[in-house]
Design a protein around this motif. Structure first.
Motif, PDB file in Angstrom:
ATOM      1  N   ILE A 255       0.752  -1.723   0.072  1.00  0.00           N
ATOM      2  CA  ILE A 255      -0.150   0.065  -0.271  1.00  0.00           C
ATOM      3  C   ILE A 255       0.433   0.789  -0.038  1.00  0.00           C
ATOM      4  CG2 ILE A 255      -1.878   1.298   0.851  1.00  0.00           C
ATOM      5  CD1 ILE A 255      -2.788  -1.612   2.093  1.00  0.00           C
ATOM      6  N   SER A 256       0.634   1.895  -0.762  1.00  0.00           N
ATOM      7  CA  SER A 256       1.519   2.988  -0.565  1.00  0.00           C
ATOM      8  C   SER A 256       0.811   4.677  -1.728  1.00  0.00           C
ATOM      9  CB  SER A 256       3.037   3.178  -1.802  1.00  0.00           C
ATOM     10  OG  SER A 256       3.786   4.105  -1.911  1.00  0.00           O
ATOM     11  N   HIS A 257       1.222   5.667  -1.422  1.00  0.00           N
ATOM     12  CA  HIS A 257       0.909   6.663  -2.228  1.00  0.00           C
ATOM     13  C   HIS A 257       1.758   7.338  -3.377  1.00  0.00           C
ATOM     14  CE1 HIS A 257       2.812   9.051   0.677  1.00  0.00           C
ATOM     15  NE2 HIS A 257       3.287   9.535   0.153  1.00  0.00           N
ATOM     16  N   ASP A 258       2.775   6.868  -2.964  1.00  0.00           N
ATOM     17  CA  ASP A 258       4.358   6.876  -4.477  1.00  0.00           C
ATOM     18  C   ASP A 258       4.096   6.210  -5.464  1.00  0.00           C
ATOM     19  OD1 ASP A 258       6.409   7.210  -5.097  1.00  0.00           O
ATOM     20  OD2 ASP A 258       7.443   8.145  -3.356  1.00  0.00           O
ATOM     21  N   LEU A 259       3.804   6.668  -5.890  1.00  0.00           N
ATOM     22  CA  LEU A 259       3.826   5.621  -7.853  1.00  0.00           C
ATOM     23  C   LEU A 259       4.886   5.163  -8.039  1.00  0.00           C
ATOM     24  CD1 LEU A 259       0.765   8.074  -9.409  1.00  0.00           C
ATOM     25  CD2 LEU A 259       0.491   6.095  -8.482  1.00  0.00           C
ATOM     26  N   SER A 260       6.442   5.898  -8.129  1.00  0.00           N
ATOM     27  CA  SER A 260       6.837   5.592  -8.486  1.00  0.00           C
ATOM     28  C   SER A 260       8.066   4.715  -7.795  1.00  0.00           C
ATOM     29  CB  SER A 260       8.301   6.953  -8.310  1.00  0.00           C
ATOM     30  OG  SER A 260       8.425   7.294  -7.174  1.00  0.00           O
ATOM     31  N   VAL A 261       7.751   4.550  -6.674  1.00  0.00           N
ATOM     32  CA  VAL A 261       7.951   3.563  -5.587  1.00  0.00           C
ATOM     33  C   VAL A 261       7.091   2.283  -5.703  1.00  0.00           C
ATOM     34  CG1 VAL A 261       7.799   2.174  -2.866  1.00  0.00           C
ATOM     35  CG2 VAL A 261       8.619   4.839  -3.691  1.00  0.00           C
ATOM     36  N   VAL A 262       5.439   2.110  -5.993  1.00  0.00           N
ATOM     37  CA  VAL A 262       5.266   1.870  -6.426  1.00  0.00           C
ATOM     38  C   VAL A 262       5.001   0.900  -8.024  1.00  0.00           C
ATOM     39  CG1 VAL A 262       2.399   0.895  -7.048  1.00  0.00           C
ATOM     40  CG2 VAL A 262       3.169   1.767  -5.414  1.00  0.00           C
ATOM     41  N   GLU A 263       5.586   1.632  -9.133  1.00  0.00           N
ATOM     42  CA  GLU A 263       5.865   1.027 -10.071  1.00  0.00           C
ATOM     43  C   GLU A 263       7.321   0.732  -9.717  1.00  0.00           C
ATOM     44  OE1 GLU A 263       6.831   4.581 -13.523  1.00  0.00           O
ATOM     45  OE2 GLU A 263       7.117   2.568 -14.877  1.00  0.00           O
ATOM     46  N   HIS A 264       8.494   0.666  -8.958  1.00  0.00           N
ATOM     47  CA  HIS A 264       9.779  -0.476  -9.234  1.00  0.00           C
ATOM     48  C   HIS A 264       9.302  -1.586  -8.331  1.00  0.00           C
ATOM     49  CE1 HIS A 264      13.944  -0.188  -9.520  1.00  0.00           C
ATOM     50  NE2 HIS A 264      13.572  -0.840  -7.751  1.00  0.00           N
ATOM     51  N   LEU A 265       8.165  -1.592  -7.815  1.00  0.00           N
ATOM     52  CA  LEU A 265       7.869  -3.102  -6.817  1.00  0.00           C
ATOM     53  C   LEU A 265       7.027  -3.832  -6.714  1.00  0.00           C
ATOM     54  CD1 LEU A 265      10.018  -2.925  -4.053  1.00  0.00           C
ATOM     55  CD2 LEU A 265       7.629  -2.777  -3.027  1.00  0.00           C
ATOM     56  N   VAL A 266       6.114  -3.362  -7.715  1.00  0.00           N
ATOM     57  CA  VAL A 266       4.337  -4.130  -7.793  1.00  0.00           C
ATOM     58  C   VAL A 266       5.246  -5.041  -9.267  1.00  0.00           C
ATOM     59  CG1 VAL A 266       3.788  -2.503  -5.979  1.00  0.00           C
ATOM     60  CG2 VAL A 266       3.299  -2.569  -8.779  1.00  0.00           C
ATOM     61  N   ASP A 267       4.030  -6.326  -8.682  1.00  0.00           N
ATOM     62  CA  ASP A 267       3.376  -7.148 -10.745  1.00  0.00           C
ATOM     63  C   ASP A 267       2.098  -5.830 -11.083  1.00  0.00           C
ATOM     64  OD1 ASP A 267       5.632  -8.160 -10.413  1.00  0.00           O
ATOM     65  OD2 ASP A 267       4.676  -9.507  -8.678  1.00  0.00           O
ATOM     66  N   ARG A 268       1.597  -6.155 -10.492  1.00  0.00           N
ATOM     67  CA  ARG A 268      -0.150  -4.973 -10.780  1.00  0.00           C
ATOM     68  C   ARG A 268      -0.793  -4.271  -9.719  1.00  0.00           C
ATOM     69  NH1 ARG A 268      -4.920  -8.529 -10.269  1.00  0.00           N
ATOM     70  NH2 ARG A 268      -3.503  -9.988  -8.853  1.00  0.00           N
TER      71      ARG A 268
END
Lengths: 335, 336, 221
Positions: free
Chosen positions: B226-239
């Motif tokens: 769960i995050s609000h930081d899109l660059s972190v999300v883009e780096h870490l997740v599959d979906r």
């Protein structure tokens, strides 16, 4: 002449174990109408610097500076009374949490009108008109009705807009903004930053914008000062700083954030290992050397500021090499 | 880059059809709260989470993004069994959550919270914090527990001397490592990471993200990130699933979402993210300043008052969300 | 050294024995009230909702009772004795414990370390006793010292009015009462226990202040 000129500013705080040197001799200058971003991580002294400029440090803090002048006025020499006249009228502050700046017991109208009438001789009506005009300018609908509302009746984004309006009431020359968008959601943050930037350019106000977010800095700054362990380690125009960072710390900061296109998803991020040295007691040499990948024995001596190009200075023995290496590797990564 | 894409589309094809390899399945999960009820005022209903359906395959990382108050933290609390849902179901490894005993649940799903300053009991030493799960579950003898703690500290990259220290003596990054060690010492399958790095400095954030990625690899963990930081999300997740006012409004693989988001809210989020590129200025996502009151969600599409593309029908008719597993992702928008 | 009272009993030894009784009453009453107050407060703070409403009602009811009057009435009903005083005071002084515990627990209830203890499957007892209680202990110790001082003063009041500790036990309040007839001729007979009472209560309060100072930086971290 620069609007604000700071030479060798030091802020010391007594703590149980000794003296905390929160700000360790920094030079800064801000031109009229300029957006200077101070960027750094928690404990780097950026907030202390902003409070020292505003004269709002806690009483136990010791502030010393070779020079601290605002528009030709020596801030270290004037009385607290003149200082507080200056605050609000010519220098204003924006905080991260608007609820700390807005008095919950007063209506917005009261606070905005008072903010102006404390410093300017205007009638209540004129002040009210100015308040409505500014609230509309910061994007608040039904501004006249909002004047009778209390801060808690507004959402976070609206409160931040009210605080911007309040900072602008007297038409200050300098605004010190301490992380004013950190607590906001991304969509609201973008709106508020746009607003601050627009108003700043429109009114020709100088802004010192303090943040830890390199994304924000890139998008709004004219010039950037990077702080680490109570010192300014690099200062440069924004494009130069991002293209050719001359200090290993700046470079480390830029490389450790995941950036689409530069860092492949799922790949290991460049982290800065280690921790910031304690600022209690004296610190010798380059403060970053215990975390620096290029540290050499000579780093035990305090490095001078190296001039890299016009207005681009970095406090590192190897600034010139770091700047060129940084360019190469960043380009290599981008391609 | 090429191989990345191939792997992505490969995963997508095998996506639908519920199989036993599903680590977590939410079906029409809802949570309502009553708020503001007083002597004179009637309590209002807050729909914090509304009909959320999601699936997580074992070993997958699903990012959940949205702004504050969108219900993402409530969703996390529902999954952790900290609150009971008002409707819908959570299946953990195919088993309904409400039928799993609390202690058994603790071995399968664990949280990592945002604030490492409040997630550790200040009166306990690091060793005692990390050992806590073993003590509670009475796993192993004393010496065994102690050696497990040491092993765990090594895994999360803390020096052994940290074991005797107290949270107050550690830095933010070190505290978050302690929290991770505590969450993982019982080797859960699923970890709910609720903004695990947003309270940390950027240089420390990178260390923790690296650690989370390495642990995912090593221990085969399934993350709900769960995050609000899109660059972190883009780096870490599959979906990625995007939440707005309690509902999932869009769900896609990372590639699809960051290249071609279809919901106007997701598009606005992406447009508002400030990447460190000077000279671009601050983007205008075209959102209004009207903020919705979550206790009185707007009729029709909940996003329409802020949506730059809204038309008359958006204020009358709520767009339907395609079912979970729709190939190519799904978005709840009339124009998607 | 301090002379004797009207029955020829040595003042100094009575004073020292009186200190023992005062301290015993203070500590015992504080312990009983702590047990009641902390239990109620922690339950109210942790569960909230109905439990909180009921316990809040109890606290309000207790606050509406005038302590001295109720203690006097009860003591005269049951008959004054050391045990009666301790039990009565214990049953009457728990309100501050409950209020402090309740609000401190409310603050900690949603803290992330309590949440993680819950997700680890810790039992309710574990969470309340091992996660929450140690973190509010600092504040409670301060309350305990205050209540101790309070109980000692109340005991003196009750004994002075003849409803507390019964003679010949050397309670300070009783000594003051016995001395009041000679106040104008032999003022020290009344002054000595009075001063002792004052010094003891002051000392306990100072200890409480000190404990608060020791605990304050910890609490903030």
């Amino acid at each position: 002449m620069a609007l604000l000129d700071i030479r060798n500013l030091r802020v010391d705080l007594p703590v149980e174990t000794g003296t905390l040197h929160a700000v360790r001799g920094i030079d800064l200058s801000v031109e009229r109408g300029e957006m200077l971003c101070i960027v750094g991580e928690s404990g780097c002294g950026k907030s202390m610097t902003s409070l020292a400029i505003m004269g709002l440090l806690p009483r136990r803090a010791q502030v010393r500076a070779d020079s601290l002048t605002f528009d030709g006025i020596d801030l270290t020499a004037i009385s607290e009374r003149r200082r507080s006249d200056l605050r609000g009228a010519r220098m204003a502050m924006m905080f991260q949490e608007p609820m700390t700046a807005l008095n919950p017991a007063w209506t917005l109208g009261n606070q905005l009108i008072e903010a102006l009438r404390r410093h300017r001789r205007v009638s209540k009506r004129q002040a009210r008109e100015r308040a409505v005009e500014l609230l509309e300018r910061v994007g608040i609908t039904a501004a006249a009705e909002r004047l009778s509302q209390y801060p808690h009746q507004l959402s976070g984004g609206l409160r931040q807009r009210v605080m911007i309006a309040m900072a602008l009431m007297c038409g200050p020359d300098l605004i010190v903004a301490d992380e004013p968008t950190t607590a906001l959601d991304v969509t609201i943050q973008a709106q508020i930053l746009r607003l601050i930037r627009e108003l700043q350019q429109e009114m020709g106000t100088a802004v010192i914008f303090i943040t830890h977010d390199l994304g924000v800095v890139a998008r709004i700054a004219d010039r950037v000062a990077v702080m680490y362990a109570g010192e300014v380690v690099e200062s440069a125009p924004v494009e130069a700083l991002y293209a050719r960072p001359g200090h290993p710390y700046t470079r480390g900061l830029l490389e450790c954030i995941p950036a689409p296109g530069r860092t492949a998803p799922g790949s290991r991020l460049q982290a800065i290992d280690g921790v910031v040295p304690s600022l209690v007691g004296e610190l010798e040499g380059c403060a970053f050397r215990n975390r620096c990948p290029r540290a050499e024995p000579c780093c035990a001596q305090t490095p001078p500021f190296a001039s890299l190009e016009a207005a681009h200075r970095a406090r590192c023995h190897f600034a010139a090499t770091v700047a060129t290496v940084a360019t190469d590797s960043r380009e290599a990564l981008c391609s | 880059m090429m191989t990345e894409t191939l792997i992505q589309s490969d995963r997508e094809m095998s996506a639908p059809a519920p199989s036993p390899s599903l680590a977590l399945e939410l079906s029409a999960l809802s949570k309502r709260y009553r708020v503001g009820g007083g002597m004179l005022r009637a309590a209002r209903e807050l729909q914090a989470v509304s009909e959320v359906s999601l699936r997580l395959r074992a070993g997958e990382t699903l990012g959940l993004v949205g702004e504050s108050g969108c219900g993402k933290s409530t969703l996390a609390r529902l999954l952790l069994g900290l609150e009971a849902p008002s409707g819908g179901d959570v299946l953990i490894g195919g088993e309904p959550l409400h039928r799993i005993d609390r202690r058994a649940l603790a071995r399968r799903i664990q949280p990592i919270f945002q604030d490492p300053y409040s997630s550790l009991n200040p009166r306990r030493s690091v060793a005692s914090i990390v050992r806590l799960p073993l003590d509670v579950h009475e796993i192993g003898a004393r010496t065994e527990r102690a050696s497990k703690v040491v092993e765990m500290l090594d895994i999360v990259g803390l020096p052994r001397r940290a074991a005797r220290q107290y949270p107050g003596q550690l830095s933010g990054g070190q505290r978050q490592r302690v929290a991770i060690a505590r969450a993982l010492i019982m080797r859960p399958d699923i970890v709910v990471c609720d903004e695990p790095t947003s309270a940390l400095d950027v240089s420390v954030q990178a260390q923790i993200l690296n650690l989370l990625m390495a642990l995912r690899e090593e221990l085969g963990l399934t993350y709900l990130f769960i995050s609000h930081d899109l660059s972190v999300v883009e780096h870490l997740v599959d979906r990625v699933a995007v939440m707005y006012l309690g509902r999932i409004v869009e769900e896609r693989t990372r590639e699809q979402l960051f290249k071609g988001a279809r919901h106007p809210y997701t598009q606005a989020l992406l447009a508002s993210a400030l990447t460190p590129e000077p000279g671009l200025g601050v983007p205008d996502a075209g959102l209004g300043t009207v903020m919705p009151d979550p206790t009185r969600p707007p009729a029709g599409c909940a996003f329409h008052p802020r949506c730059p593309r809204a038309e008359a029908r958006c204020s009358q008719q709520a767009p339907a969300m395609p079912p979970v597993g729709t190939p190519g992702g799904r978005a709840a928008c009339h124009f998607a | 050294m301090l002379g004797t009272d009207k029955l020829g009993r040595d003042m100094l030894s009575r004073l020292i024995f009186g200190a023992r009784i005062s301290l015993f009453i203070g500590i015992a009453a504080a312990l009983i009230s702590a047990l009641i107050g902390i239990t109620l407060g922690i339950l109210a703070g942790y569960f909230g909702g109905r439990v909180d409403s009921v316990i809040n009602y109890l606290i309000t009811t207790r606050l509406a009772l005038p302590v001295v009057l109720v203690a006097l009435a009860m003591a005269s009903l049951v008959g004054g004795s050391l045990t009666t005083v301790v039990v009565l005071l214990g049953l009457l002084l728990w309100d501050r414990f409950a209020v402090v515990t309740r609000s401190a627990t409310q603050q900690l209830r949603d803290s992330e370390y309590v949440l993680s203890a819950r997700t680890l499957g810790c039992s309710l007892q574990w969470i309340l006793l091992r996660e929450i209680l140690p973190n509010i202990a600092g504040a409670l110790i301060v309350v305990a010292t205050l209540e101790m001082a309070h109980a000692i003063l109340l005991e003196a009041t009750l004994s002075f009015l003849g409803m507390g500790v019964q003679p010949p036990l050397p309670s300070w309040g009783l000594m003051v009462a016995e001395g009041k007839a000679y106040m104008f001729f032999k003022p020290w007979v009344i002054a000595i226990p009075g001063v002792a009472l004052f010094v003891l209560v002051l000392a306990i309060n100072l200890i409480g202040d000190g404990l608060r100072d020791i605990n304050a930086p910890d609490g903030r971290n």
